[in-house]
Design a protein around this motif. Structure first.
Motif, PDB file in Angstrom:
ATOM      1  N   ALA A 135      37.161  39.045  35.527  1.00 14.37           N
ATOM      2  CA  ALA A 135      36.876  37.940  36.449  1.00 14.37           C
ATOM      3  C   ALA A 135      38.093  37.600  37.298  1.00 14.37           C
ATOM      4  O   ALA A 135      37.989  37.364  38.509  1.00 14.37           O
ATOM      5  CB  ALA A 135      36.418  36.713  35.662  1.00 14.37           C
ATOM      6  N   HIS A 136      39.268  37.582  36.675  1.00 15.85           N
ATOM      7  CA  HIS A 136      40.498  37.296  37.417  1.00 15.85           C
ATOM      8  C   HIS A 136      40.762  38.393  38.442  1.00 15.85           C
ATOM      9  O   HIS A 136      41.117  38.106  39.605  1.00 15.85           O
ATOM     10  CB  HIS A 136      41.672  37.191  36.449  1.00 15.85           C
ATOM     11  CG  HIS A 136      43.004  37.112  37.122  1.00 15.85           C
ATOM     12  ND1 HIS A 136      43.417  36.015  37.841  1.00 15.85           N
ATOM     13  CD2 HIS A 136      44.020  38.029  37.209  1.00 15.85           C
ATOM     14  CE1 HIS A 136      44.628  36.232  38.324  1.00 15.85           C
ATOM     15  NE2 HIS A 136      45.010  37.452  37.964  1.00 15.85           N
ATOM     16  N   LEU A 160      40.958  49.111  36.259  1.00 15.55           N
ATOM     17  CA  LEU A 160      41.911  47.993  36.365  1.00 15.55           C
ATOM     18  C   LEU A 160      43.142  48.258  35.505  1.00 15.55           C
ATOM     19  O   LEU A 160      44.271  47.976  35.919  1.00 15.55           O
ATOM     20  CB  LEU A 160      41.244  46.688  35.946  1.00 15.55           C
ATOM     21  CG  LEU A 160      40.126  46.171  36.847  1.00 15.55           C
ATOM     22  CD1 LEU A 160      39.579  44.863  36.283  1.00 15.55           C
ATOM     23  CD2 LEU A 160      40.622  45.956  38.277  1.00 15.55           C
ATOM     24  N   ASP A 161      42.942  48.792  34.302  1.00 13.21           N
ATOM     25  CA  ASP A 161      44.080  49.132  33.442  1.00 13.21           C
ATOM     26  C   ASP A 161      45.029  50.091  34.158  1.00 13.21           C
ATOM     27  O   ASP A 161      46.256  49.918  34.135  1.00 13.21           O
ATOM     28  CB  ASP A 161      43.598  49.789  32.148  1.00 13.21           C
ATOM     29  CG  ASP A 161      42.867  48.828  31.229  1.00 13.21           C
ATOM     30  OD1 ASP A 161      42.962  47.602  31.451  1.00 13.21           O
ATOM     31  OD2 ASP A 161      42.203  49.305  30.293  1.00 13.21           O
ATOM     32  N   LEU A 162      44.449  51.136  34.772  1.00 11.61           N
ATOM     33  CA  LEU A 162      45.256  52.153  35.441  1.00 11.61           C
ATOM     34  C   LEU A 162      45.991  51.583  36.645  1.00 11.61           C
ATOM     35  O   LEU A 162      47.129  51.965  36.936  1.00 11.61           O
ATOM     36  CB  LEU A 162      44.364  53.316  35.873  1.00 11.61           C
ATOM     37  CG  LEU A 162      43.783  54.167  34.732  1.00 11.61           C
ATOM     38  CD1 LEU A 162      42.660  55.053  35.245  1.00 11.61           C
ATOM     39  CD2 LEU A 162      44.873  55.016  34.082  1.00 11.61           C
ATOM     40  N   LEU A 163      45.346  50.673  37.363  1.00  9.78           N
ATOM     41  CA  LEU A 163      45.953  50.081  38.548  1.00  9.78           C
ATOM     42  C   LEU A 163      47.003  49.026  38.204  1.00  9.78           C
ATOM     43  O   LEU A 163      48.074  48.965  38.826  1.00  9.78           O
ATOM     44  CB  LEU A 163      44.874  49.444  39.416  1.00  9.78           C
ATOM     45  CG  LEU A 163      43.944  50.405  40.163  1.00  9.78           C
ATOM     46  CD1 LEU A 163      42.660  49.694  40.574  1.00  9.78           C
ATOM     47  CD2 LEU A 163      44.653  50.992  41.384  1.00  9.78           C
ATOM     48  N   CYS A 164      46.697  48.218  37.207  1.00  3.26           N
ATOM     49  CA  CYS A 164      47.548  47.066  36.894  1.00  3.26           C
ATOM     50  C   CYS A 164      48.610  47.369  35.845  1.00  3.26           C
ATOM     51  O   CYS A 164      49.592  46.619  35.718  1.00  3.26           O
ATOM     52  CB  CYS A 164      46.696  45.891  36.429  1.00  3.26           C
ATOM     53  SG  CYS A 164      45.382  45.437  37.586  1.00  3.26           S
ATOM     54  N   GLY A 165      48.403  48.433  35.059  1.00  6.54           N
ATOM     55  CA  GLY A 165      49.356  48.748  34.006  1.00  6.54           C
ATOM     56  C   GLY A 165      49.264  47.809  32.832  1.00  6.54           C
ATOM     57  O   GLY A 165      50.113  47.826  31.939  1.00  6.54           O
ATOM     58  N   ASP A 221      38.462  38.124  41.481  1.00 11.81           N
ATOM     59  CA  ASP A 221      38.890  37.054  42.396  1.00 11.81           C
ATOM     60  C   ASP A 221      39.990  37.547  43.323  1.00 11.81           C
ATOM     61  O   ASP A 221      39.984  37.274  44.535  1.00 11.81           O
ATOM     62  CB  ASP A 221      39.370  35.839  41.606  1.00 11.81           C
ATOM     63  CG  ASP A 221      38.234  35.080  40.944  1.00 11.81           C
ATOM     64  OD1 ASP A 221      37.076  35.270  41.365  1.00 11.81           O
ATOM     65  OD2 ASP A 221      38.507  34.310  39.994  1.00 11.81           O
ATOM     66  N   GLN A 222      40.956  38.263  42.764  1.00  6.72           N
ATOM     67  CA  GLN A 222      42.065  38.769  43.567  1.00  6.72           C
ATOM     68  C   GLN A 222      41.591  39.850  44.548  1.00  6.72           C
ATOM     69  O   GLN A 222      42.068  39.926  45.683  1.00  6.72           O
ATOM     70  CB  GLN A 222      43.157  39.336  42.657  1.00  6.72           C
ATOM     71  CG  GLN A 222      43.809  38.318  41.740  1.00  6.72           C
ATOM     72  CD  GLN A 222      44.582  37.264  42.512  1.00  6.72           C
ATOM     73  OE1 GLN A 222      45.160  37.538  43.562  1.00  6.72           O
ATOM     74  NE2 GLN A 222      44.586  36.032  41.984  1.00  6.72           N
ATOM     75  N   ILE A 223      40.645  40.676  44.096  1.00  2.00           N
ATOM     76  CA  ILE A 223      40.132  41.742  44.966  1.00  2.00           C
ATOM     77  C   ILE A 223      39.372  41.126  46.140  1.00  2.00           C
ATOM     78  O   ILE A 223      39.527  41.551  47.290  1.00  2.00           O
ATOM     79  CB  ILE A 223      39.228  42.701  44.161  1.00  2.00           C
ATOM     80  CG1 ILE A 223      40.071  43.476  43.140  1.00  2.00           C
ATOM     81  CG2 ILE A 223      38.508  43.677  45.093  1.00  2.00           C
ATOM     82  CD1 ILE A 223      39.259  44.292  42.155  1.00  2.00           C
ATOM     83  N   ARG A 224      38.551  40.110  45.862  1.00  2.59           N
ATOM     84  CA  ARG A 224      37.814  39.448  46.942  1.00  2.59           C
ATOM     85  C   ARG A 224      38.766  38.805  47.956  1.00  2.59           C
ATOM     86  O   ARG A 224      38.484  38.764  49.157  1.00  2.59           O
ATOM     87  CB  ARG A 224      36.880  38.397  46.356  1.00  2.59           C
ATOM     88  CG  ARG A 224      35.750  38.964  45.510  1.00  2.59           C
ATOM     89  CD  ARG A 224      34.748  37.888  45.134  1.00  2.59           C
ATOM     90  NE  ARG A 224      33.828  38.358  44.103  1.00  2.59           N
ATOM     91  CZ  ARG A 224      33.927  38.046  42.815  1.00  2.59           C
ATOM     92  NH1 ARG A 224      34.906  37.242  42.409  1.00  2.59           N
ATOM     93  NH2 ARG A 224      33.054  38.522  41.950  1.00  2.59           N
TER      94      ARG A 224
END
Length: 502
Positions: A266-267, A255-260, A270-273
């Motif tokens: 948990a957040h 997630l760090d690598l994807l989101c920067g 939710d967005q992935i689902r």
């Protein structure tokens, strides 16, 4: 002479930037992602685990000087509360990271030594390897390879720098998965506190996992939470960590690598689902990424972040999935990371046994190398034989060299000096190897200034000879002229890099 001065004094070299020759890295071709995979290679430098004395580490860190404390981005001092990491330099020239553990964290000295030695038995080019420890009185210290190009947090989160390239983010994920697979295969699947500050970049820009997180610490992990890490659900339920906890943390790293940035799992889930992938993507990438690969990574992160440990993938499957996503595999990591290349020179230096031996003043190794190489580098050097060739002095002059070689091999260096001096003064042949051998013999007899003169003279005879430059460096180190010695090391390494390219 390729810009080098032909004078007998080394003072013509301009003061260079301070250089610390690193421990030998793997070749750049070995580090390319397409060469990795299951069963991580252990082709990293071989070095034994060392139990250091406290005074050695005090000297290495200038008495644990605050100036040597390793800091990064906005987190400040690296390590858990009570621990401090220092940059240091060992007597052999290796740069190291010295972690000084909190007092009382290891009341059992034998337990500390056993744990440190267990982690120190690991050797992988995907780890910042543990090379030693110290256990004296109440002091507990860990010594690891120093990684000069900072942490993933520094490159990923600090917006003062250009955003990390997409291909590099994929490579970080892949190398990190390889590191976890290697540790798991060696019986060390439990990694404590995995986060972006635990991923370090070596001199080639390759990501490595810090070995410090592999050492079980006796501190109460429930007494604190690291600034950016999100512990696994089982940690909250039971206060303990399992082997799959590292997989959960790996998911947060994806997630760090994807989101920067660091966001609550948990957040993100939710967005992935809801398939709101673009809402999560790092805007700094400005669309410079593969949407299909990004979705694949989000789905992989989702699997890693499952509450039930049995639903998480293992490290081997992570490696398999991430290998297929590698992009720009032919591009060196230092280019993708955007760090300045010191590789062409430093790789040549550490590849060459003589350059490495001179950089750390390993006199035994220098002697063995000079003895093994013999006079092969004298071949092809133009010589002019004097009239003495036709006199009865010829045989005695040649014999003096033969006697000198025998004394050099037997480590009778005072006698070797006398014999080589007789040969040089005979004027029969200008041999750079004889000068280098007499140079080393002078060093062994504590005559560094005389040794330096011979090393420079060898370079006068053979201007493009790295051996002469390396011996100059050894002499200058003995004389305390570290900056000039480092310049000679760089010049010698540059010559060798040029030779290898041709």
């Amino acid at each position: 002479m390729g810009g080098r001065c032909s004078k007998f004094s080394p003072c013509c070299f301009p003061p260079p930037p301070r250089l610390r020759p690193p421990s030998a890295p793997p070749s750049s071709s070995d580090l390319r992602p397409e060469n990795g995979g299951e069963g991580e290679r252990e082709s990293c430098p071989s070095f034994s685990f060392t139990e250091f004395r406290l005074e050695q580490l005090e000297a290495a860190t200038s008495g644990f000087s605050p100036e040597n404390v390793v800091r990064d981005a906005d987190r400040g001092v690296l390590g858990v509360p009570g621990d401090v990491v220092y940059r240091g330099e060992l007597e052999d020239g290796r740069s190291v990271a010295v972690k000084r553990c909190e007092r009382g964290a290891w009341p059992d000295p034998q337990g500390f030594l056993e744990e440190a030695k267990s982690v120190g038995s690991l050797r992988s080019e995907r780890l910042a390897n543990l090379i030693g420890c110290c256990c004296e009185g109440d002091e507990r210290l860990l010594v690891a390879e120093f990684m000069p190009n900072e942490t993933l947090a520094r490159h990923l989160f600090l917006r003062k720098t250009p955003p990390m390239k997409w291909a590099m983010r994929l490579r970080v994920a892949y190398y990190l998965a390889q590191a976890l697979e290697y540790c798991s295969s060696k019986g060390k699947p439990l990694y404590h506190d995995l986060h972006a500050y635990r991923v370090l970049f070596d001199q080639d820009g390759n990501p490595r996992l810090s070995c410090f997180g592999l050492v079980k610490n006796n501190v109460d992990w429930r007494s604190y939470r690291t600034k950016l890490a999100f512990p696994s659900p089982e940690y909250f339920r039971t206060g303990t960590m399992s082997a799959t906890s590292a997989i959960y943390s790996f998911g947060t790293m994806l997630l760090d690598l994807l989101c920067g940035k660091n966001i609550p799992p948990a957040h993100a889930l939710d967005q992935i689902r809801s398939k709101n992938f673009l809402m999560l993507m790092d805007s700094a990438l400005e669309g410079q990424f593969s949407s299909a690969d990004a979705i694949e990574l989000f789905r992989l992160a989702s699997r890693c972040l499952q509450d039930e440990v049995r639903e998480r993938p293992n490290a081997k499957s992570l490696v398999t999935i991430l290998r297929s996503l590698q992009k720009e595999a032919e591009v060196p990591s230092h280019v993708l990371l955007g760090v300045k290349e010191e590789v062409s020179i430093t790789e040549a230096l550490v590849r060459t046994p003589l350059g490495q031996a001179c950089s750390r003043m390993d006199l035994t190794a220098i002697h063995e190398i000079l003895e093994t190489n013999g006079y092969e580098d004298d071949e092809g050097i133009g010589t002019e034989l004097s009239f003495q060739m036709w006199t009865k002095q010829l045989q005695e002059i040649l014999n003096s060299k033969t006697r000198g070689d025998a004394c050099f091999k037997a480590k009778e260096f005072a006698a070797a000096i006398d014999c080589y001096t007789q040969f040089i003064e005979g004027g029969l042949l200008a041999s750079p190897t004889v000068y280098v051998r007499r140079c080393f013999s002078y060093v062994m007899n504590d005559m560094p200034r005389e040794a330096l003169g011979d090393a420079v003279q060898a370079l006068v005879i053979f201007p493009d000879w790295p051996t002469a430059l390396y011996l100059q460096a050894a002499c200058l180190l003995r004389l305390g002229s570290e900056d000039q010695a480092n310049q000679c090391l760089r010049d010698g390494a540059s010559l060798e890099a040029k030779t290898n390219r041709h």
